[in-house]
Write a protein that holds these residues in place. Structure first.
Motif, PDB file in Angstrom:
ATOM      1  N   ALA A  86       0.677  -1.185  -0.111  1.00 45.67           N
ATOM      2  CA  ALA A  86       0.081  -0.106   0.066  1.00 45.67           C
ATOM      3  C   ALA A  86       0.932   1.338   0.075  1.00 45.67           C
ATOM      4  CB  ALA A  86      -0.806   0.225   1.273  1.00 45.67           C
ATOM      5  N   ALA A  87       2.026   1.301   0.797  1.00 47.52           N
ATOM      6  CA  ALA A  87       2.483   2.406   0.881  1.00 47.52           C
ATOM      7  C   ALA A  87       3.548   2.416  -0.476  1.00 47.52           C
ATOM      8  CB  ALA A  87       3.883   2.458   2.045  1.00 47.52           C
ATOM      9  N   LEU A  88       4.061   1.465  -1.098  1.00 46.91           N
ATOM     10  CA  LEU A  88       4.638   1.647  -2.329  1.00 46.91           C
ATOM     11  C   LEU A  88       3.600   2.015  -3.298  1.00 46.91           C
ATOM     12  CD1 LEU A  88       7.176   1.241  -3.935  1.00 46.91           C
ATOM     13  CD2 LEU A  88       6.341  -1.479  -4.603  1.00 46.91           C
ATOM     14  N   GLY A  89       2.389   1.496  -3.581  1.00 46.25           N
ATOM     15  CA  GLY A  89       1.601   1.965  -4.252  1.00 46.25           C
ATOM     16  C   GLY A  89       1.256   3.494  -4.414  1.00 46.25           C
ATOM     17  N   THR A  90       1.097   3.793  -3.132  1.00 45.66           N
ATOM     18  CA  THR A  90       1.040   5.446  -2.909  1.00 45.66           C
ATOM     19  C   THR A  90       2.264   6.222  -3.287  1.00 45.66           C
ATOM     20  OG1 THR A  90      -0.242   4.935  -0.842  1.00 45.66           O
ATOM     21  CG2 THR A  90       0.702   7.228  -1.109  1.00 45.66           C
ATOM     22  N   LEU A  91       3.369   5.811  -3.255  1.00 41.66           N
ATOM     23  CA  LEU A  91       4.413   6.557  -3.978  1.00 41.66           C
ATOM     24  C   LEU A  91       4.348   6.483  -5.520  1.00 41.66           C
ATOM     25  CD1 LEU A  91       7.424   5.265  -1.635  1.00 41.66           C
ATOM     26  CD2 LEU A  91       6.346   7.641  -1.898  1.00 41.66           C
ATOM     27  N   ILE A  92       4.073   5.416  -5.990  1.00 43.99           N
ATOM     28  CA  ILE A  92       4.122   5.438  -7.345  1.00 43.99           C
ATOM     29  C   ILE A  92       2.988   5.960  -8.256  1.00 43.99           C
ATOM     30  CG2 ILE A  92       5.954   3.562  -7.505  1.00 43.99           C
ATOM     31  CD1 ILE A  92       3.565   1.420  -8.458  1.00 43.99           C
ATOM     32  N   PHE A  93       1.726   5.887  -7.721  1.00 44.84           N
ATOM     33  CA  PHE A  93       0.532   5.963  -8.156  1.00 44.84           C
ATOM     34  C   PHE A  93       0.496   7.399  -8.887  1.00 44.84           C
ATOM     35  CE2 PHE A  93      -4.056   7.633  -8.338  1.00 44.84           C
ATOM     36  CZ  PHE A  93      -4.396   6.674  -9.124  1.00 44.84           C
ATOM     37  N   GLY A  94       0.227   7.688 -10.071  1.00 48.85           N
ATOM     38  CA  GLY A  94       0.369   8.792 -10.657  1.00 48.85           C
ATOM     39  C   GLY A  94       1.697   9.439 -11.225  1.00 48.85           C
ATOM     40  N   ASP A  95       2.564   8.728 -10.716  1.00 53.47           N
ATOM     41  CA  ASP A  95       4.046   8.994 -11.073  1.00 53.47           C
ATOM     42  C   ASP A  95       4.660   8.068 -12.045  1.00 53.47           C
ATOM     43  OD1 ASP A  95       6.807   9.524 -11.156  1.00 53.47           O
ATOM     44  OD2 ASP A  95       6.899  10.180  -8.841  1.00 53.47           O
ATOM     45  N   GLU A  96       4.421   8.401 -13.223  1.00 54.60           N
ATOM     46  CA  GLU A  96       5.107   7.615 -14.301  1.00 54.60           C
ATOM     47  C   GLU A  96       6.594   7.228 -14.284  1.00 54.60           C
ATOM     48  OE1 GLU A  96       4.624   5.181 -17.989  1.00 54.60           O
ATOM     49  OE2 GLU A  96       3.101   6.117 -16.677  1.00 54.60           O
ATOM     50  N   ALA A  97       7.305   8.040 -13.858  1.00 54.70           N
ATOM     51  CA  ALA A  97       8.996   7.725 -13.771  1.00 54.70           C
ATOM     52  C   ALA A  97       9.150   6.784 -12.919  1.00 54.70           C
ATOM     53  CB  ALA A  97       9.653   8.983 -13.424  1.00 54.70           C
ATOM     54  N   ALA A  98       8.438   6.781 -11.669  1.00 55.72           N
ATOM     55  CA  ALA A  98       8.427   5.908 -10.234  1.00 55.72           C
ATOM     56  C   ALA A  98       7.933   4.520 -10.708  1.00 55.72           C
ATOM     57  CB  ALA A  98       7.877   6.505  -9.232  1.00 55.72           C
ATOM     58  N   ARG A  99       6.919   4.565 -11.337  1.00 58.17           N
ATOM     59  CA  ARG A  99       6.352   3.125 -11.901  1.00 58.17           C
ATOM     60  C   ARG A  99       7.344   2.720 -12.889  1.00 58.17           C
ATOM     61  NH1 ARG A  99       3.631   1.004 -16.091  1.00 58.17           N
ATOM     62  NH2 ARG A  99       3.664   3.100 -17.260  1.00 58.17           N
ATOM     63  N   ARG A 100       7.955   3.259 -13.796  1.00 59.36           N
ATOM     64  CA  ARG A 100       8.675   2.738 -14.776  1.00 59.36           C
ATOM     65  C   ARG A 100      10.160   2.151 -13.774  1.00 59.36           C
ATOM     66  NH1 ARG A 100       7.812   2.533 -19.952  1.00 59.36           N
ATOM     67  NH2 ARG A 100       6.009   4.006 -20.568  1.00 59.36           N
ATOM     68  N   ARG A 101      10.392   2.949 -12.757  1.00 61.27           N
ATOM     69  CA  ARG A 101      11.807   2.319 -12.075  1.00 61.27           C
ATOM     70  C   ARG A 101      11.334   1.227 -11.252  1.00 61.27           C
ATOM     71  NH1 ARG A 101      12.322   7.054 -10.102  1.00 61.27           N
ATOM     72  NH2 ARG A 101      11.568   6.753  -7.882  1.00 61.27           N
ATOM     73  N   LEU A 102      10.190   0.785 -10.677  1.00 60.94           N
ATOM     74  CA  LEU A 102       9.836  -0.218 -10.227  1.00 60.94           C
ATOM     75  C   LEU A 102       9.821  -1.216 -11.165  1.00 60.94           C
ATOM     76  CD1 LEU A 102       8.619  -1.727  -7.561  1.00 60.94           C
ATOM     77  CD2 LEU A 102       6.295  -0.835  -8.344  1.00 60.94           C
ATOM     78  N   GLU A 103       9.101  -0.830 -12.260  1.00 61.28           N
ATOM     79  CA  GLU A 103       8.908  -2.198 -13.185  1.00 61.28           C
ATOM     80  C   GLU A 103      10.358  -2.711 -13.658  1.00 61.28           C
ATOM     81  OE1 GLU A 103       6.736  -0.411 -16.418  1.00 61.28           O
ATOM     82  OE2 GLU A 103       4.630  -0.770 -15.252  1.00 61.28           O
ATOM     83  N   GLY A 104      11.296  -1.753 -13.833  1.00 61.52           N
ATOM     84  CA  GLY A 104      12.724  -1.838 -14.109  1.00 61.52           C
ATOM     85  C   GLY A 104      13.365  -3.020 -13.154  1.00 61.52           C
TER      86      GLY A 104
END
Length: 392
Positions: free
Chosen positions: A67-85
């Motif tokens: 949940a905490a991670l989701g809050t950080l990356i939700f709506g943040d494309e760069a953060a989402r891509r960093r996690l996916e990487g």
């Protein structure tokens, strides 16, 4: 083995389909489960996530706080891509390990929620999409997960929409009815398509319709071609040209329900090399024997080619491997484009097709009897090409 990609939006019933396929004998690879494993406590994956996003993403026990991670990356494309990487390469590697450990005659089903979003469709022999009306999905998420409507709508909106998933779907399972109805559809898919498809891939056997049956124009033929072409390009492992040719490539023209595809090669030696094996592994085995196109104008040497088919019992394909700039390669593209451009010749060709299909319903005779019309069409098409400046 047969590799099947399974996907669907949250609340669609994808898990019910996965469970049924497992009960029937499929080997299931659950990407969600693997995604949790690769960031489990003590894993390199979790350490890299913490390094990227800080210890704010950990709970009191040192595990990932989703949940905490989701809050950080939700709506943040760069953060989402960093996690996916961090996670996606690990998920793919683990899925590959599990697939490699499966029996050689297995039907391996990869349950991948974001299959459409991350472009994985061409890596599978077949993609199955579970589709359910949004209202039904919302009701299920409330009933089965206790998810409030706002959260459910947010999660649905964050995923690919139905149109995007439909674009990659070879099989679309509609799940707006009962569980028994869904099971019946899955059972039929397993019996009639997946099992024979797996056997055909393993034995390198192509599906070849013996009789000529003309069907009315199917508006989905171009989309079906696009999915096939993506698989062929992926299997080829090179930047080779792929074209939709033949009657199914001409809008409004009735045709045999067989998709004709042309793969451009630099030489027939290339076609005979490792490429042939890669295509067969991808579900496009080579047809035995010698294959050629009748030359035009008649009287010159045959136009040699290689011909592959499809192992999918529900989607016959003629995959023509022709050398770049060869007469047969050029003519396949020229005839397609001329018929697209000339309604009168398109209508004339359709009349010939209907008459011959009625008189000679077996495939071999039907193809031979069309040759006189093709000889004349060749001259018309060349004249059209000269007048318009057409180039392949």
């Amino acid at each position: 083995m047969l590799k099947v990609g399974l996907t669907g939006g949250i609340g669609s019933g994808k898990s019910a389909v996965a469970n049924r396929l497992t009960a029937l004998g499929a080997v299931l690879i659950d990407s969600d489960r693997i995604a949790r494993e690769v960031v489990a406590p003590g894993s390199e994956g979790l350490a890299e996530v913490v390094a990227a996003f800080s210890e704010r993403v950990l709970d009191a026990h040192g595990a990932l706080d989703r949940a905490a991670l989701g809050t950080l990356i939700f709506g943040d494309e760069a953060a989402r891509r960093r996690l996916e990487g961090i996670t996606h390469p690990r998920v793919r590697a683990r899925a590959a390990e599990l697939a490699a450990a499966a029996p050689s005659d297995a039907v391996v089903v990869n349950d991948v929620p974001l299959l459409a979003e991350v472009g994985l469709a061409p890596t599978y022999h077949l993609v199955v999409v579970v589709q359910t009306a949004v209202a039904t999905r919302l009701a299920r998420l409330d009933r089965d997960r206790g998810m409030d409507r706002a959260e459910a709508e947010r999660r649905i909106a964050a995923q690919a929409d139905d149109a995007r998933r439909q674009a990659v779907a070879d099989v679309l399972l509609t799940n707006d009815g009962t569980l028994d109805e869904l099971h019946a559809a899955v059972d039929a898919l397993w019996r009639d398509r997946l099992l024979p498809f797996e056997r055909n891939v393993r034995e390198r056997r192509a599906v070849r319709p013996e009789r000529v049956v003309l069907t009315e124009p199917d508006p989905t033929w171009p989309q079906q071609y696009a999915r096939l072409a993506a698989r062929i390009r992926h299997a080829a492992g090179a930047d080779l040209r792929v074209d939709h040719i033949g009657s199914t490539a001409v809008p409004g023209l009735a045709a045999k329900d067989v998709i004709d595809v042309q793969l451009t090669v630099s030489s027939l030696a290339e076609a005979d090399g490792p490429l042939a094996g890669r295509l067969a592994d991808a579900g496009f085995p080579r047809l035995p024997g010698d294959w050629w196109d009748n030359p035009r104008p008649a009287g010159s040497a045959y136009w040699e080619k290689r011909l592959h088919g499809s192992a999918d019992p529900a989607r016959p394909v003629n995959l023509h491997l022709r050398v770049a700039d060869s007469p047969g390669w050029r003519y396949a593209l020229l005839m397609r484009d001329h018929l697209r451009a000339d309604p009168a010749q398109r209508a004339a060709y359709l009349q010939v097709k209907r008459e011959l299909a009625a008189a000679a319903p077996d495939s071999a005779t039907y193809g031979t009897l069309k040759d006189p019309w093709f000889d004349e069409e060749y001259l018309r098409a060349e004249e059209w090409a000269a007048q318009t400046g057409w180039r392949p």
